[in-house]
Motif scaffolding. Structure first.
Motif: not given
Length: 478
Positions: A95, A98-100, A103, A107, A119, A121, A128-130
């Motif tokens: 991914n 960096y967006s919901l 993410a 998932e 990126n 969850l 959000l994690k990286r």
């Protein structure tokens, strides 16, 4: 078994183009895997031209964001768009956004025991994690001037492996090339930009066209999206140059054909500029406002960029600027001589440029691209030393390729003093030390990535030891 890999890139045209070298590297390192790309529906024609992809999955992002009902842009509404995609699962999901939205897609599309890289969850499903490499790059957000990593390289070095040849990046059918009405050299003007702060005034393009045609006799093609038609109408009313107006008239494939035939493409930091670079067409970038050459300069060898460097820049796309002083620094009289040299190959006398402007040229070894200053205020040299240091740190702690130490780093006494102080504090188990702004990104990264005091101390020490080694072996470090 990574027999199926999904890459998520839901951002704009420029971001998709800047993902292409990463996709080529991915194919080179996972030759037996089936690689799919999830991208915006409107960009699918371009995505299908990318070498090495087995499948392109369209996502109607614009439909989701502009839905007429009261759920448009909401999470419950998002699932209506994502649910049809979840029939297929992937053991490996990369991914890049960096967006919901991306993410959640990652998932849902990843197998239960699969791996999400980039990126994602957090464990609570909200934050959000990286991955560590993206986390390192994110640490430059408040010190963008220090960031030496082109966005293309940020993508390319997310995972380990060999780097593939850059070209060709896109499959383009030469039999259906764009036919123009003149045999004169073609220069493309990109009138618009994704954000107003990045847009060079159309009246500057009018004057530039006059200067270029007087010296070179080129024909000019105006290129842009439908929303740029007002700009092309202004150009048509004010200009006496020989030009063809293609603004809002080209699909993505036709745009590629026009850019491929050009001898030079001139414009601000926008998608078609990066598309031209991907097609191995020479570009001349006009960077100001949010645009920063070391982050998003056109990728590859031999591209030229005028970069405005003012105290308030680089800024953000969002927000209001009352004066736009940076747009006034790059003038047609400065751009024309450089463009003429690139078109004709003739050497002309360079006009003096203001202290707030730099001229950069890209250098590429096929593995990375960096921008080297050709002309401009030399006061920036200390900052360039720090950029080199961060490239060196990346080669020590991540998958970034080894960096040659610079023959001469100039006066780095202040840097050595900061490092010596930091190492003294760390050796005495004191983590509350403060050093100059040059090393703020490294400290931010370590504190965000490591949890225990011992881990933080160990990684900070390793980083500053590496920098001290880099500096002490270079010429005239003190």
């Amino acid at each position: 078994m990574r027999d199926r890999i999904l890459v998520i890139q839901l951002a704009r045209l420029g971001d998709l183009v800047q993902t292409v070298p990463f996709l080529k590297d991915l194919r080179h390192n996972y030759q037996d895997s089936r690689i799919a790309l999830l991208c915006q529906k409107k960009l699918v024609p371009l995505a299908r031209m990318i070498e090495g992809l087995d499948e392109v999955i369209p996502f109607p992002l614009d439909d989701f964001l502009s839905s007429p009902d009261d759920r448009g842009g909401t999470i419950p509404h998002l699932w209506d768009f994502l649910r049809p995609l979840f029939q297929q699962k992937y053991p490996m999901v990369l991914n890049l956004n960096y967006s919901l939205i991306s993410a959640l897609a990652a998932e849902g599309l990843c197998e239960p025991q699969g791996e999400i890289i980039g990126n994602f969850l957090g464990a609570d499903g909200r934050v959000l994690k990286r991955s560590s490499w993206f986390n390192f790059i994110g640490s430059f957000s408040s010190r963008r001037r220090l960031n030496p990593f082109n966005l293309v390289d940020v993508f390319r070095y997310l995972i380990p492996g060999e780097r593939n040849d850059l070209y060709p990046m896109l499959r383009l059918d030469n039999e259906n090339s764009w036919h123009r009405r003149s045999d004169k050299p073609l220069v493309v003007f990109l009138l618009g930009a994704g954000a107003k702060k990045r847009q060079w005034p159309v009246f500057n393009f009018v004057k530039l066209a006059k200067l270029l045609q007087k010296k070179t006799g080129v024909i000019i093609a105006l290129v842009g999206s439908k929303k740029d038609r007002a700009l092309s109408r202004i150009f048509a009313r004010r200009s006496t140059a020989d030009f063809v107006d293609l603004v809002g008239k080209l699909d993505l494939v036709e745009l590629c054909r026009v850019l491929k035939e050009a001898c030079l493409v001139i414009g601000s930091d926008t998608g078609p500029l990066h598309l031209a670079a991907a097609l191995n067409t020479r570009t001349l970038g006009l960077y100001f406002g949010p645009a920063w050459v070391h982050e998003t300069g056109p990728y590859g060898e031999g591209h030229t960029v005028f970069q405005v460097d003012v105290p308030c820049g680089p800024c953000l796309d969002r927000g209001i600027c009352k004066e736009y002083l940076c747009r006034k620094v790059i003038t047609p009289d400065l751009v024309a001589p450089e463009a003429i040299k690139l078109i004709t190959g003739d050497k002309t006398e360079d006009p003096p440029i203001p202290d707030s402007l730099h001229l950069y040229v890209s250098q590429s070894d096929g593995k990375t691209t960096r921008y080297i200053k050709k002309r401009g205020n030399k006061a920036e040299s200390d900052t360039q030393v720090v950029r080199n240091i961060y490239r060196y740190l990346a080669s020590r702690f991540f998958h970034f390729p080894d960096q040659e130490k610079q023959a001469s780093l100039g006066n780095t006494g202040g840097l050595v003093k900061d490092i010596t102080y930091a190492l003294y504090c760390l050796n005495h188990d004191y983590l509350g030390f403060s050093v100059g702004p040059f090393f703020e990104p490294w400290i931010r990264f370590v504190y965000s990535y490591r949890d225990t005091r011992e881990e933080i101390r160990g990684m900070l020490t390793a980083g500053f030891d590496s920098v001290f080694e880099y500096l002490k072996d270079s010429a005239n470090p003190f």
